[in-house]
Write an enzyme that holds these catalytic residues in place. Sequence first.
Site, PDB file in Angstrom:
ATOM      1  N   LYS A   1       0.721  -1.219   0.287  1.00  0.00           N
ATOM      2  CA  LYS A   1       0.285  -0.205  -0.107  1.00  0.00           C
ATOM      3  C   LYS A   1       0.678   1.281   0.129  1.00  0.00           C
ATOM      4  O   LYS A   1       0.407   2.143  -0.552  1.00  0.00           O
ATOM      5  CB  LYS A   1      -1.154   0.032   1.300  1.00  0.00           C
ATOM      6  CG  LYS A   1      -1.959  -0.946   1.228  1.00  0.00           C
ATOM      7  CD  LYS A   1      -3.071  -0.907   0.411  1.00  0.00           C
ATOM      8  CE  LYS A   1      -4.182  -1.887   0.470  1.00  0.00           C
ATOM      9  NZ  LYS A   1      -5.207  -1.696  -0.502  1.00  0.00           N
TER      10      LYS A   1
ATOM     11  N   GLU B   1      -9.663   6.512   3.126  1.00  0.00           N
ATOM     12  CA  GLU B   1     -10.386   5.534   3.752  1.00  0.00           C
ATOM     13  C   GLU B   1      -9.761   4.357   3.985  1.00  0.00           C
ATOM     14  O   GLU B   1      -8.786   4.215   3.535  1.00  0.00           O
ATOM     15  CB  GLU B   1     -11.449   5.213   2.569  1.00  0.00           C
ATOM     16  CG  GLU B   1     -11.109   4.075   1.699  1.00  0.00           C
ATOM     17  CD  GLU B   1      -9.896   4.664   0.522  1.00  0.00           C
ATOM     18  OE1 GLU B   1      -9.714   5.621   0.635  1.00  0.00           O
ATOM     19  OE2 GLU B   1      -9.479   3.390   0.072  1.00  0.00           O
TER      20      GLU B   1
ATOM     21  N   SER C   1       1.489  -9.709  -1.220  1.00  0.00           N
ATOM     22  CA  SER C   1       1.293  -8.138  -0.974  1.00  0.00           C
ATOM     23  C   SER C   1       1.548  -7.659   0.581  1.00  0.00           C
ATOM     24  O   SER C   1       1.829  -6.491   0.535  1.00  0.00           O
ATOM     25  CB  SER C   1      -0.027  -8.067  -1.365  1.00  0.00           C
ATOM     26  OG  SER C   1      -1.184  -8.729  -0.346  1.00  0.00           O
TER      27      SER C   1
HETATM   28  C1  LIG Z   1      -1.645  -7.054   2.398  1.00  0.00           C
HETATM   29  C2  LIG Z   1      -2.758  -6.675   1.742  1.00  0.00           C
HETATM   30  N1  LIG Z   1      -2.841  -7.387   0.278  1.00  0.00           N
HETATM   31  C3  LIG Z   1      -3.795  -6.868  -0.410  1.00  0.00           C
HETATM   32  C4  LIG Z   1      -5.201  -6.326  -0.047  1.00  0.00           C
HETATM   33  C5  LIG Z   1      -6.004  -5.820  -0.991  1.00  0.00           C
HETATM   34  O1  LIG Z   1      -5.744  -4.506  -1.777  1.00  0.00           O
HETATM   35  P1  LIG Z   1      -5.452  -4.360  -3.139  1.00  0.00           P
HETATM   36  O2  LIG Z   1      -6.532  -5.366  -3.930  1.00  0.00           O
HETATM   37  O3  LIG Z   1      -5.871  -3.092  -3.798  1.00  0.00           O
HETATM   38  O4  LIG Z   1      -4.045  -4.748  -3.452  1.00  0.00           O
HETATM   39  C6  LIG Z   1      -4.728  -5.333   1.128  1.00  0.00           C
HETATM   40  C7  LIG Z   1      -5.866  -4.288   1.476  1.00  0.00           C
HETATM   41  O5  LIG Z   1      -5.871  -3.683   2.567  1.00  0.00           O
HETATM   42  C8  LIG Z   1      -3.755  -5.601   1.810  1.00  0.00           C
HETATM   43  O6  LIG Z   1      -3.605  -5.069   3.235  1.00  0.00           O
END
Ligand SMILES: Cc1ncc(COP(=O)(O)O)c(C=O)c1O
Lengths: 402, 255
Positions: free
Chosen positions: A98, A120, A386
């Site tokens: 993020k 948000e 992620s």
């Molecule tokens: C670790 C992590 N992965 C994925 C996401 C999902 O968001 P996005 O689809 O925008 O990557 C989040 C959202 O809070 C997250 O904290």
Amino acid sequence: MFYAKKLNKMTYQADEKGYYGEFGGAFIPEMLYPNVEELRKQYLDIMKEDSFQKEFKALLKDYVGRPTPLYYAERFSKKYNTKVYLKREDLCHTGAHKVNNTIGQILMAKRLGKNRIIAETGAGQHGVATATVCALMGIECIVYMGEIDIERQAPNVARMKMLGAKVVPAKSGSKTLKDATNEAIRDWINNPVDTHYIIGSVVGPHPYPDMVARFQAVISEEIKTQLKEKENRENPDYVVACVGGGSNAAGAFFHYLDTPEVGIIAVEAAGKGIYTGESAATSALGKEGIIHGSKTLLMQTDDGQITEPYSISAGLDYPGVGPMHAHLFRSGRGEFISITDDAAMKAGLQLAKLEGIIPAIESSHALAIFEDRKFKEDDVVVVNLSGRGDKDLNTYIDYFEL
Amino acid sequence: MNRIKEKLQEDKKLLSIYFTSGYPEINDTVQIIKSLEKNGVDFIEIGLPFSDPLADGPTIQESSTIALKSGMTTNKLFEQLKDIRSEVSIPLIIMGYFNPILQFGVEKFCAKCEEVGIDGLIIPDLPVDVYNDNYKAIFDKHGLKNIFLITPQTSEERIRFIDEVSDGFIYMVSTASVTGSTKGFGEETKAYFKRIADMKLKNPQVVGFGISDEDTFNDATKYAKGAIIGSAFIKHLNKHGKNNIEDFVKSVRPV
Ligand SMILES: Cc1ncc(COP(=O)(O)O)c(C=O)c1O
């Protein structure tokens, strides 16, 4: 890192009006028009400036800790009889991808002359990443968070407060992420001059989906270089990422979108099962509609009322999906898989045991596909990890009775 | 002639009331419309409730949530309005967000509006350019006026553009705010009212957002042709029920 769009070339990137095929655009009330238009007119030029690129890259390197490693997960690969690399976004400062976006957007906000930031947040990851960059720049920060999420995510609320942000509970509607987003948009309507809204995913009106995707594109840019070193090829056979709004996926896919030899696999949260009524699998359950200013796939009643999604992972708990992903789904460019809570939790625990890495539950969804989705032995599969699982420890503890 | 255009030609300041259909009780819609007309309101905005009303403050949001919980739907609204034109002759405008209309089908929605006698639509999240490119022909075919918004931040160039494509009135949002503000109008807002009046637009302007009583109504209509009250009326319904509409209307515009 910028793709000059060539006319007549087939592309999965946004066009100049922010459409990905039939999805995207800017369905906003007139009250938001000046703000969104100001951003739309300037974002590409600002991002192209040398000074912007220099500052952005320096912060990604020295503050966020990029490039994040591309790690060959040997034991995991052996188990599934294929070659799996993990892109370690979990090692970013603040614990998830993020922050790539919030660094980009805070620099954008400064250049637009804004001195007040709103955001948000659902689980609190984007809220923390926003509060972090606001602290870094000494800018006022207000984060809207659903009243229910505030209760569920106490540690992240505390982190935001420690970083100097004001956390405002969203008390309307279902009191979760979509309502926090509504409240942030209302704040922007009420503060049209001095405020920049840092949206946390590739959602919202144009130019947000494209801008956020470009900030996250550093993920696939690095994968290309790193894979070249390790495998002597820039292109994997597949890139896999979880999709909430879709920002980590957009970043991991970005430089491969128009390379058809690279398979794109988007993983959504099935919750308790796609057809249980407690799910967030938008591609399976959603219909074309408008949410938060974007035409995309979204979960809704026959009457066009937006419904509340469910996933054990707060970050995947969004009733829509970014327009890029709606288009990847509709066009068939992307393969969409949905993973239940149970399968994701199991995959998270397994990664901890096999590789010594505790993933965020969002990322665990992407790891879970290997149970049923088989790959060839010499396939190179990159999974975008992620985020890290620190924020999810309580959920892991409760679930596994650790 | 379209009822909206006819009404705008009357030699007086127009009072319009917004309410959320299906609120306070699901079957109150028709009675509220009739009562508003009887008490001299000039035209009515009928709110089509939406789960996520981005441009609205807590009062209208809450009324929408209650209406939806009671089972209000787009079909239901058209059912309720089926015979409205045998009893009510003032202009009726539906105000709703775009997604429910999109799901109903824009063409079908417009046809239904024509059938029951709706004169115009206000769809805050349907931008002018998308309307022009994709939907204008459909609205025109069914005799519906689409009403666009301007705000204190709207550039002069864009106001001229909106004036060009409008055919009815322009909805002037009073301040940078969602619905339901009760702060009254300061000098800056009054200067904005004057600035717009001085532009001599081809369409008359009707002011909305933040009008709650006689003072704000008078301030808003000093230059503009009329004003719209929403949240203050919903609050009145909430407090006094639907049998006391006369008092509310008289408190804003004494006879
Ligand atoms: C670790 C992590 N992965 C994925 C996401 C999902 O968001 P996005 O689809 O925008 O990557 C989040 C959202 O809070 C997250 O904290």
